[in-house]
Structure formats: C-alpha cells, structure tokens
Scaffold this motif. Structure first.
Motif, PDB file in Angstrom:
ATOM      1  N   ALA A 130      -4.179   3.705   1.142  1.00  0.00           N
ATOM      2  CA  ALA A 130      -4.661   4.765   0.106  1.00  0.00           C
ATOM      3  C   ALA A 130      -5.393   5.555   0.903  1.00  0.00           C
ATOM      4  CB  ALA A 130      -5.419   4.121  -0.976  1.00  0.00           C
ATOM      5  N   GLN A 154       4.609   7.389   0.567  1.00  0.00           N
ATOM      6  CA  GLN A 154       4.321   6.227   1.335  1.00  0.00           C
ATOM      7  C   GLN A 154       3.108   5.754   0.609  1.00  0.00           C
ATOM      8  OE1 GLN A 154       3.829   8.327   4.964  1.00  0.00           O
ATOM      9  NE2 GLN A 154       5.779   7.515   5.937  1.00  0.00           N
ATOM     10  N   LYS A 155       2.220   6.445   0.023  1.00  0.00           N
ATOM     11  CA  LYS A 155       0.959   6.107  -0.622  1.00  0.00           C
ATOM     12  C   LYS A 155       1.220   5.464  -1.902  1.00  0.00           C
ATOM     13  CE  LYS A 155      -2.806   8.501   1.422  1.00  0.00           C
ATOM     14  NZ  LYS A 155      -4.112   9.163   1.184  1.00  0.00           N
TER      15      LYS A 155
END
Length: 790
Positions: free
Chosen positions: A288, A280-281
């Motif tokens: 972040a 996902q990051k």
C-alpha cells in the motif's frame, strides 16, 4: 500405506546398475529359479508432475494477474488456486534467464552472461554451458521423468545452430528433453515460423490463411504429448516446459483479439501507468505504501508525442494486449488438459509471466517492420506510412513492435525495462505457483525475494530428489539457487535467498538482506552515438527494499558507507560467478574472431547443394554492401524451369535467384516495402547449363543499389537494376534454402508451393566481390541488431 523406501543411489546419474547376486539355478524350469522382476526407473513415490510456463518479454505490470491492462484470466485462475510471488526475479534478458532457470545456476555460471550472438571466449560469456552444471531436465530424465519442451530455446551457441549441429546444447540432446518442438533462435514469425522437431527442421502444419498461429501449434503439441504421456505411462511423472515465443516481437495475433481493446489505450502510456499502479494497489499485489517511479528523461511523454502518431501508437498497444491475452488463452488449454486427465492436483505449475521486463527495443515510434530500424532505415517508416499500415499490425504482412513508451508502462511500478539488470523494471516478473497437493493456501501472496535460479532446486525438493553430484561421469558443481518450497506453506517465513547479484551489459546491481545497490550503465533504446562511461564512473544508487518496494527513493547520499559495502559485495559475487571481466564492447563481440568464438563461415566463397535449407543468416557468407555473384549448375527439362534456385530471407527482406516460365530471374526485396526484379530476355534452354546472376554494387556507402546481369553458360541473357539493398540484416528467423523456400517467400512471383525447383540442381555457389563496404557499418549498429534478435 507408507511409501516404500527409495533404494536408488540418485546422487550419481545415470543411476548405476547394481545386479543382485544370489542363488542361480542351472535350469530355468527349476522351481528355485527366482529373479526379481524388471521394474522401470521411476522417481520417488509421490513425485509430482511439473509444468513450467515461461512467457517472453512481458513486464511486471502487463497482465491483469498483476494489475496490468492485458487480460490473463488463466493466470488469474491459477493464482486464485495457488500463490502469487511479487518479488520473483529474472536476469533482464531472455537467453540468460532461460539458461539460469533450467540449470539452477546464475547465468554467468552457465556461460550465458549475454545472448548467444554476442558470446566471447570469457568463461561467463561463452554461451557453452559447462558439463559440470547439468540442466534440470537431464536430472529429471535420469531419475525417471518423461521430459518435453515446447517453444523457444535460444540457448544454442550460434556456431552450433546449423542443421549439422553439433547438438550438445539443443534441448532434445544435451538439454535433457526427450521431446522438443519449437525454435532455437531469439524470436520467430508467429505466422510462418522456422520450426524443429527434435533436431530435424519441419514446416508448420498449416498456413496463416488456414488459421495457423505458432502459439496455438505449440499448445496443440504440448496437450497431445501430455495426454499421450499419461495414457501410456500413467505412473511416470512428466516435466513439460512450455515457452512460447509470445509476447516477443513481432507482435502477431489473430485479428479478433486486439479488437476487444479498441480505444482502451487512447490516453497514452503515462495515464496507463497511473491506472495500472492504482489497480496493483487495489489488488494488494504491491504494498500500500509503494511509490510509482517517475518517467525517465529518455522517454518522451505521451503529451509530447506528435498528434498524428497517437492513433498509431494506441493501435500498437491494442495489438500487444490482444497478443498477451491470446497467449494466456493457449496456456490455459495446456492447464485444462492436465486438469481433464485428473492429475492437476499433483502437478506443480510455475507460470512465470515474462523472462525479463517488457522490450524497449522498438524505438519511440514503434515499428511496422522492426527490420527497418535494425537496418538503420527507420526513416522509411514515416508517420504517413505507419498510418497506412495500421490495419495490418499483427497480421502476416507485418513484423511489428510497440513503442518504448508502452514497454515502460508494462513495467509499472518500476524503473526501466528489459536489458536493464540494475533495476526491477528489467528483472522483476510476476510469477504464480500452483500445486494443490503441496500448497494449502489458495490465492495467497508471497513476498520473499526469489530468483529464477530457485526453480530447479524447488522442483528437486518437491520430487524428493537429491541434487546430483555426478552426471554422465562428470562431477557437478553445486546448484546456486535456493528452494522456494519453504514459502509454500509458511507465508511469514524469513526469506532464504537474501543475496543476489545482477549484471547485463554493465547494468548491475546487488540485493543483500533487504537492501539493493544498483547502477545503470547503458540505456537499451539508445543504440548509437556517444561513448559509454567507464565502469568506475557509473553512478550507484541505494534502496531500502524492506520499505521501498519499487526502488523509488535513492538513499545513497544518506548511507555512503552501506553503499560502499554493497558495491564491494557485488564485486565479490561477480568474481565468484564469472561475471568478470564485464564487457560492454559492441563490434568486437559481434566479430567471431575478435570475440574468440568459432564461426561456420570462412572465406569469400561458399558452395551449396540441392536439398540444403534452414541455414541461418550467420551460416551463410554475407552478400551485403558488396558485389557478388551466384552461379548454379542446373539440368533444364524440356518443359523449362520454374522455382527457386537459392533464396535468402523472406517477405520482410531478402533476395533470390529463381526461374519463372523458363526465364532466369533475380529478385531483391527491401524490407517488404520495395521489390526489384531482373529478368532474362530469353528462356534457359533444355539441358545442363551454368546460370549466374552478378550483382555490381554501386558503392559509396551502405545499403546502396546496383546493376544485375544474368548469364547462361557465360553469355549475358538479361539485365536489371536494384534500387537499394539492406545493409545489416534480412531477418531474425528466415533462412537460406536451395531448390525451394521455407518460411515466407522473398518474391511476389511465387509462393512456397511453386518455389520448388522443377529441374535438377547440381550445385550453387556464392562468390563475393572485393569491394566490400562493411567497414562503414557503425559498431553500435551491429550491436543493436544482435540485441534486437533476442
């Protein structure tokens, strides 16, 4: 060429007919005869087609479009050509989300504070949508749109769900959809569904052996309808609502789809959550600086699960992943059909990946047949039993659900799951909007706070349609959502929907201008034992959503004054939108008289007639935990009788009175695990006779067995023994039928074709004994069953 001005008075629906007065001739042949041509009603010029896709029970961290492990290439393709929203919210439960999204109002405002099965007489929980809050489909239809729904409804009050309605709340009547093909309950067997075409029960067009699957069937109907609509009415825009039952349990999928995930989940849910969070990051789908929330104490770590269970648990997740990818594949077919017609650019598509967080209703061990747990009989599904059934997960012989641990992982990076409206794990769902003619950026991310009640006003604004003030003669209350249209081409535009309450079963929260205050009142998978705290004793948490995307850092102790302010705001919003009184009762909400809702079933006798069928479980007197008799008057032909006289339930639990080779029989199927059959010693002779099966319940508790005696004209012709029964529920979707059986067969001695009764049935009557043991059912057990079927 400039658009022609729209002269229709669209704030009042239906649009009033306004005759044009002018010169009228005596003879139509008179050259001065001149009347304007009849023109079909259409929306304002340029109004887009609309497709809403709403998946079921998919957490934020499930699909690859939002960093999850389940491949959803069509969602990714749509996102690459449109926008992804990472702060879109639902209500934490399916029926409330659907009612809210389709009306543009909060779920309590449209009386769907919970599911239809737990409706009360309170305005926010009655499940009866006020006629002052017309659904979006009705508004679009009355403005000239073609409208159709395919898939799950679950908005029909339970006492209106029989084949006789009334149909005010059904999609193709009061719901505003001209076409409906799907099901009205909370879940359905993907291989053998109970389907309706409009309000008429229909059978699936094929069998599982012939390759039938519900999602594919729904996509077939959606594709065919869209093609036909554009073929016959190319100038008229459509509104199509595609809501497959996937990926709600049972997790049913063709066997080739899970195989590509073999071995991918062997490291367990803790490791999967870490991997999803990292993806996902990397994708930038979450900030972040977002934090991964810790595992709740109520969820067992993967390392602490028994070793013999781990291959079984991994297989559950493989099946689920295949199920979600299979669903996305058929969503892609619908989108491709729109593209092939050349109208994709002017079609606004909402792809909402879940109507709530992932479902944590499967216990820590998951289930081969979720009905076992719902009946308090999960102990039958031992590790040894589950291991022996692993190859059947996802197939027509299973009714499977995955573990709570996987549901938690599917909601990465948030706390909690479906039903928990206080935290984003229950209410935040990845959403994609695609509209080339209206969205300039391709592959963009939008971070403004949005909610499912924002969909309806967005579509109205995109279509150039006003919010109606009058519909069908009833003055309308204002839409409560906020159009998202401003976000389409203004990435940095300040959010306009900056105040929103949440509530489900006492789990509650409020979002206000970047802050969220929440309190969890109830844990979904803890169904029995212990008393719930008083609402005032619930512990509130406070989060700064501007810097804490996942609700990971509780600031309630640092900012007690702000928390108190938000708690007060929650109370104001709750009062405004009919949330009060909050209701965490269980047994009272399941007993219609105590809840204050109507019921179809009265007394201890019920009579049926041939041809009746598709009667839901709450439409038939309950024979559970008591003695009962079933009597039928039948005409027997010279060749003897075969087939079903009456059947309730199906392959995963139920009972039936039937005939085989002229012999009268009674079968009781316990969860698809054990089958007990009583058979007459002699055939029922030719002519008109009364046949009867009497079941004498053993008593002494719930789910006990009993003796069966079979009669013909009052004479005993056979006996048998039933070793055990189901105390709570037979099925979420199977029904009661007279003279035949729909869905899956209860008994192994006949199939759906041979279930048709070969003689003539005059009537069938169920009479209940007075030795009921239903008072022994724990109120929490009743509530668990209702909640699990949504």
């Amino acid at each position: 060429m400039a658009n022609r001005p729209d002269t229709h008075a669209r704030s009042m629906l239906p649009i009033p007919d306004r005759p044009k007065f002018g010169h009228t001739t005596y003879d139509a042949k008179d050259p001065e005869t001149n009347f304007p041509p009849i023109e079909p009603l259409l929306p304002p010029e340029g109004a887009p087609n609309v497709l809403i896709v709403l998946l079921d029970d998919v957490g934020f961290g499930a699909s690859t479009a939002f960093g999850g492990p389940c491949a959803t290439p069509n969602a990714e393709k749509l996102a690459a050509g449109g926008l992804s929203y990472n702060r879109f919210h639902t209500t934490a439960l399916c029926a409330p989300t659907r009612a809210a999204m389709l009306s543009g109002r909060n779920h309590h405002s449209v009386a769907m504070g919970s599911i239809t099965e737990t409706a009360t007489s309170a305005p926010g929980n009655s499940s009866v949508r006020p006629n002052t809050k017309a659904p979006l489909a009705m508004t679009l239809k009355l403005n000239g749109y073609s409208t159709a729904q395919f898939g799950k409804c679950h908005e029909v009050p339970v006492w209106q769900s029989s084949p006789l309605g009334p149909f005010d709340a059904w999609p193709s009547a009061g719901g505003g959809f001209e076409t409906f093909y799907g099901f009205i309950g909370g879940e359905n067997n993907q291989w053998d569904p109970a389907l309706y075409n409009g309000t008429t029960p229909v059978e699936p067009p094929a069998t599982p052996e012939e390759g039938y699957h519900l999602t594919e069937d729904l996509a077939d109907h959606a594709v065919n309808w869209i093609r036909q609509q554009k073929s016959l009415m190319p100038d008229r825009p459509f509104f199509a609502y595609f809501a497959p039952g996937a990926t709600h349990a049972p997790h049913h999928v063709p066997e080739e789809w899970p195989e590509k995930y073999a071995g991918q989940f062997d490291d367990g849910w803790d490791a999967l959550r870490e991997a999803t969070f990292a993806r996902q990051k990397d994708l930038g789908i979450i900030p972040a600086d977002a934090q991964l929330t810790p595992r709740p104490d109520e969820i067992t770590s993967w390392d602490d699960m028994p070793e013999e269970m781990k291959p079984i648990l991994a297989r559950q997740m493989e099946v689920y992943a295949g199920f979600l990818e299979h669903t996305d594949h058929h969503v892609g077919r619908v989108i491709d059909a729109i593209d092939e017609l050349g109208v994709l650019d002017n079609t606004i598509i909402y792809y909402i990946v879940g109507d709530n967080g992932a479902s944590a209703e499967g216990t820590m061990n998951g289930a081969f047949n979720e009905m076992a747990n719902f009946n308090g009989m999960a102990a039958l599904e031992t590790p040894e039993f589950l291991a022996s059934k692993m190859d059947e997960f996802g197939t027509p012989s299973a009714y499977n659900h995955y573990s709570v641990g996987w549901a938690w992982a599917m909601c990465t990076p948030f706390q909690w799951t479906k039903q928990v409206a206080s935290h984003w794990g229950g209410t935040r769902n990845g959403t994609i909007v695609h509209w080339p003619d209206g969205i300039e950026e391709k592959g963009g991310l939008r971070t403004q706070f949005t909610h499912c009640i924002d969909v309806a006003p967005t579509i109205l604004e995109a279509a150039g349609l006003p919010e109606p003030t009058m519909v069908n003669g009833v003055q309308q209350s204002p839409i409560e959502g906020t159009s998202m249209l401003y976000t389409f081409n203004e990435e940095a535009s300040p959010e306009r929907h900056d105040l929103q309450y949440f509530e489900m079963f006492g789990n509650r929260g409020i979002y206000d201008q970047g802050w969220s205050a929440v309190t969890k009142h109830k844990t979904p998978w803890i169904m029995v034992g212990g008393d719930m705290p008083a609402f005032d004793d619930d512990v509130w948490e406070l989060y700064d959503s501007t810097s804490d995307y996942s609700q990971a850092v509780d600031l309630s102790k640092e900012h007690p004054e702000l928390l108190a302010k938000l708690q007060r705001k929650w109370l104001i919003e709750a009062t405004k939108f009919n949330v009060l009184p909050m209701d965490d009762r269980t047994a009272e909400r399941l007993e219609p008289k105590m809840a204050g809702r109507p019921t179809l079933v009265h007394g201890d006798t019920q009579k049926f007639y041939p041809g009746m069928g598709r009667l839901s479980e709450n439409s038939v007197v309950s024979i559970k935990n008591k003695s009962f008799s079933v009597t039928a008057e039948v005409d027997v032909p010279a060749a003897g009788i075969d087939g079903v006289i009456i059947a309730q339930g199906g392959r995963f639990g139920g009972w039936a009175v039937y005939a085989k080779d002229g012999l009268l029989k009674f079968v009781y199927n316990v969860l698809g695990i054990e089958e007990f059959i009583a058979t007459s010693d002699s055939a029922v002779p030719e002519g008109t006779h009364q046949v009867r099966a009497e079941f004498a319940y053993d008593g002494g508790g719930l789910g006990k067995g009993g003796d069966v005696t079979l009669y013909c004209d009052g004479d005993a012709i056979g006996t048998g023994r039933i070793g055990g029964t189901q105390p709570m529920v037979f099925s979420a979707d199977e029904t009661t039928d007279i003279g035949y059986e729909s869905g899956t067969p209860v008994g192994s001695e006949y199939d759906l074709v041979s279930s048709k009764f070969s003689g003539k049935i005059h009537w069938v009557q169920i009479d209940l004994g007075s030795d009921t043991h239903d008072h022994l059912i724990d109120p929490e057990d009743r509530h668990r069953i209702a909640m699990a079927q949504q």
